[in-house]
Design an enzyme around this catalytic site. Sequence first.
Site, PDB file in Angstrom:
ATOM      1  N   HIS A 219      -4.462  -5.185   2.796  1.00  0.00           N
ATOM      2  CA  HIS A 219      -5.121  -4.829   1.576  1.00  0.00           C
ATOM      3  C   HIS A 219      -5.167  -5.808   0.361  1.00  0.00           C
ATOM      4  O   HIS A 219      -5.389  -5.764  -0.917  1.00  0.00           O
ATOM      5  CB  HIS A 219      -4.779  -3.529   0.998  1.00  0.00           C
TER       6      HIS A 219
HETATM    7  C1  UD1 Z   1      -2.613  -2.334  -6.076  1.00  0.00           C
HETATM    8  C2  UD1 Z   1      -1.590  -3.447  -6.554  1.00  0.00           C
HETATM    9  C3  UD1 Z   1      -0.631  -3.820  -5.206  1.00  0.00           C
HETATM   10  C4  UD1 Z   1      -0.469  -2.968  -4.193  1.00  0.00           C
HETATM   11  C5  UD1 Z   1      -1.323  -1.937  -3.814  1.00  0.00           C
HETATM   12  C6  UD1 Z   1      -0.708  -0.766  -3.152  1.00  0.00           C
HETATM   13  C7  UD1 Z   1      -2.163  -4.620  -8.455  1.00  0.00           C
HETATM   14  C8  UD1 Z   1      -2.440  -5.894  -9.070  1.00  0.00           C
HETATM   15  N1  UD1 Z   1      -2.064  -4.433  -7.205  1.00  0.00           N
HETATM   16  O1  UD1 Z   1      -3.806  -3.304  -5.297  1.00  0.00           O
HETATM   17  O2  UD1 Z   1       0.252  -4.766  -5.688  1.00  0.00           O
HETATM   18  O3  UD1 Z   1       0.163  -3.593  -2.840  1.00  0.00           O
HETATM   19  O4  UD1 Z   1      -1.892  -1.429  -5.073  1.00  0.00           O
HETATM   20  O5  UD1 Z   1      -1.927  -0.151  -2.516  1.00  0.00           O
HETATM   21  O6  UD1 Z   1      -1.761  -3.637  -9.399  1.00  0.00           O
HETATM   22  N2  UD1 Z   1      -9.636   1.843  -5.027  1.00  0.00           N
HETATM   23  C9  UD1 Z   1     -10.286   2.875  -4.807  1.00  0.00           C
HETATM   24  N3  UD1 Z   1      -9.440   4.040  -4.750  1.00  0.00           N
HETATM   25  C10 UD1 Z   1      -8.403   4.317  -5.230  1.00  0.00           C
HETATM   26  C11 UD1 Z   1      -7.663   2.962  -5.560  1.00  0.00           C
HETATM   27  C12 UD1 Z   1      -8.437   1.710  -5.557  1.00  0.00           C
HETATM   28  O7  UD1 Z   1     -11.357   3.025  -4.367  1.00  0.00           O
HETATM   29  O8  UD1 Z   1      -7.875   5.282  -5.454  1.00  0.00           O
HETATM   30  C13 UD1 Z   1     -10.544   0.519  -4.700  1.00  0.00           C
HETATM   31  C14 UD1 Z   1     -11.423   0.276  -5.944  1.00  0.00           C
HETATM   32  O9  UD1 Z   1     -12.534  -0.325  -5.390  1.00  0.00           O
HETATM   33  C15 UD1 Z   1     -10.275  -0.802  -6.617  1.00  0.00           C
HETATM   34  C16 UD1 Z   1      -9.681  -1.495  -5.533  1.00  0.00           C
HETATM   35  O10 UD1 Z   1      -9.310  -0.445  -4.498  1.00  0.00           O
HETATM   36  O11 UD1 Z   1     -11.360  -1.872  -7.516  1.00  0.00           O
HETATM   37  C17 UD1 Z   1      -8.542  -2.177  -5.910  1.00  0.00           C
HETATM   38  O12 UD1 Z   1      -7.557  -1.124  -6.553  1.00  0.00           O
HETATM   39  P1  UD1 Z   1      -6.387  -1.836  -7.487  1.00  0.00           P
HETATM   40  O13 UD1 Z   1      -5.556  -0.562  -7.972  1.00  0.00           O
HETATM   41  O14 UD1 Z   1      -6.910  -2.449  -8.700  1.00  0.00           O
HETATM   42  O15 UD1 Z   1      -5.433  -2.716  -6.547  1.00  0.00           O
HETATM   43  P2  UD1 Z   1      -5.069  -2.582  -5.221  1.00  0.00           P
HETATM   44  O16 UD1 Z   1      -5.902  -3.693  -4.301  1.00  0.00           O
HETATM   45  O17 UD1 Z   1      -5.156  -1.243  -4.651  1.00  0.00           O
HETATM   46  N1  UDP Z   2       1.219   4.245   3.384  1.00  0.00           N
HETATM   47  C1  UDP Z   2       0.804   5.511   3.604  1.00  0.00           C
HETATM   48  N2  UDP Z   2      -0.630   5.626   4.223  1.00  0.00           N
HETATM   49  C2  UDP Z   2      -1.343   4.624   4.570  1.00  0.00           C
HETATM   50  C3  UDP Z   2      -0.792   3.435   4.008  1.00  0.00           C
HETATM   51  C4  UDP Z   2       0.348   3.069   3.763  1.00  0.00           C
HETATM   52  O1  UDP Z   2       1.390   6.516   3.379  1.00  0.00           O
HETATM   53  O2  UDP Z   2      -2.409   5.043   4.952  1.00  0.00           O
HETATM   54  C5  UDP Z   2       2.432   3.941   2.751  1.00  0.00           C
HETATM   55  C6  UDP Z   2       3.453   3.166   3.562  1.00  0.00           C
HETATM   56  O3  UDP Z   2       4.112   4.024   4.395  1.00  0.00           O
HETATM   57  C7  UDP Z   2       4.440   2.647   2.423  1.00  0.00           C
HETATM   58  C8  UDP Z   2       3.301   2.451   1.238  1.00  0.00           C
HETATM   59  O4  UDP Z   2       2.271   3.166   1.522  1.00  0.00           O
HETATM   60  O5  UDP Z   2       5.217   3.641   2.236  1.00  0.00           O
HETATM   61  C9  UDP Z   2       2.987   1.030   1.095  1.00  0.00           C
HETATM   62  O6  UDP Z   2       1.953   1.109   0.199  1.00  0.00           O
HETATM   63  P1  UDP Z   2       0.821  -0.241   0.399  1.00  0.00           P
HETATM   64  O7  UDP Z   2       0.794  -0.826   1.532  1.00  0.00           O
HETATM   65  O8  UDP Z   2      -0.388   0.180  -0.459  1.00  0.00           O
HETATM   66  O9  UDP Z   2       1.567  -1.323  -0.759  1.00  0.00           O
HETATM   67  P2  UDP Z   2       2.500  -2.420  -0.980  1.00  0.00           P
HETATM   68  O10 UDP Z   2       3.868  -1.736  -0.278  1.00  0.00           O
HETATM   69  O11 UDP Z   2       1.974  -3.622  -0.284  1.00  0.00           O
HETATM   70  O12 UDP Z   2       2.783  -2.499  -2.279  1.00  0.00           O
END
Ligand code: UD1
Ligand code: UDP
Length: 381
Positions: A219
């Site tokens: 992601h």
């Molecule tokens: C964010 C964090 C990242 C973290 C990740 C965990 C920042 C800059 N990044 O990244 O550090 O590792 O969360 O998962 O804060 N979206 C949906 N539904 C949701 C949420 C997001 O569809 O419930 C989609 C949207 O298109 C959105 C994109 O995901 O634009 C990115 O979401 P965003 O929260 O901006 O950043 P992440 O890539 O999720």
């Molecule tokens: N996770 C989850 N379901 C999923 C993917 C991830 O419960 O489908 C959990 C995972 O076990 C871990 C956390 O989400 O505890 C990690 O989050 P993510 O990979 O979104 O973000 P990051 O740790 O890179 O910020």
Amino acid sequence: MIKILNIIGARPQIIKAAAISRAIKNHFQNEMEDVVLHTGQHYDDNMSQIFINELQVSKPKYNLGIGSGSHGKQTASMISGLEEIILKERPDYVFAYGDTNSTLAVSIAASKIKIPIVHIEAGLRSFNKNMPEEINRIMCDHVSTLLFSPTKTGIHNLKNEGFKVESKGPYSFNNPGVFHSGDVMYDNTVYFSKVAEQNSKILTKLKLERNNFILLTVHRDHNTDNPEKLHSIFNSIQEISTSFNVQFVIPLHPRTFKLLNLNISPDLNNKISKNSLIKIIEPVSFFDMIMLEKYSLMVFTDSGGVQKEAYFFEKPCIILRPETEWVELVESGMAIITDTNETKIKEGFQHFINSSALVFPSIFGNAKASEFICKKILENS
Ligand code: UD1
Ligand code: UDP
């Protein structure tokens, strides 16, 4: 009674906050009030509510409903919403987790109105400021009052940035306290591992053979938004799955779901959709994720949390990033950095498949990091 404002926003923050909410409920109920605020950064049920319910995070009193947007717009809306609630609640501390835009927003909102910030997962550095997370975590550390690092490397990094890690309390904005707490995510893995065994049906549902599939998550923006990199990841697993007859399971982040069709070639997309050895599924609950990690053969990921959980369950890991802030994983030899280089990914897979002795020394504490954090806060109050 001290009041904490516990800020959640993105999926991993909800999971981390569960460990703190649980410690407060079980050990500090008469001393700490846990007020939870959700920024709404993640909002799909399977990215947010499912974790609040399943992991028994205290019910959020506020949800700012900010949602997705550019970094500036998203962070600015959060700062504005957070400021209003912090002024209304006047907590003794705000808790900020990790390195997301929600973390950055708390840092700015709370520090300007002089409410002490507790940063959980302090000190981690990738030394790559092209990652938005690196900017967020540096900013948060430098305005926090109590900094809790999961690893010794985190403490070392803070020392190098001028933090006086030997400094004595009482701690304040200008005299921050730095502690090696262990990892709240490890607390969760240990706590929920048995519960997940009883509650999750994911292995049966997906017809997975234990210890005979690879779990993959992806992601990071630098992978999802870059067609070449995203293509390389999916091309590697297409080749590994067919050459070695290995099953892949991919609970895909919504960000990647939205970009997959756009950023990999139609030919590869077509091959993957016809390949029964590659199962792409919606994001799963934490219990399901635990079972997928625990019974995988190996993990491929660009996630920070999933890299560590692979290690907690003694699974080797291919890190689909150019570097990691969890350097101990790589130093142990149980994780390999491949970035999206197809040759390195395949070599990494073959290396681990052929390794008979995999050893995972304890690095992340004693599964009581959350209790340690709460005790330190009470000592400083
Ligand atoms: C964010 C964090 C990242 C973290 C990740 C965990 C920042 C800059 N990044 O990244 O550090 O590792 O969360 O998962 O804060 N979206 C949906 N539904 C949701 C949420 C997001 O569809 O419930 C989609 C949207 O298109 C959105 C994109 O995901 O634009 C990115 O979401 P965003 O929260 O901006 O950043 P992440 O890539 O999720
Ligand atoms: N996770 C989850 N379901 C999923 C993917 C991830 O419960 O489908 C959990 C995972 O076990 C871990 C956390 O989400 O505890 C990690 O989050 P993510 O990979 O979104 O973000 P990051 O740790 O890179 O910020």
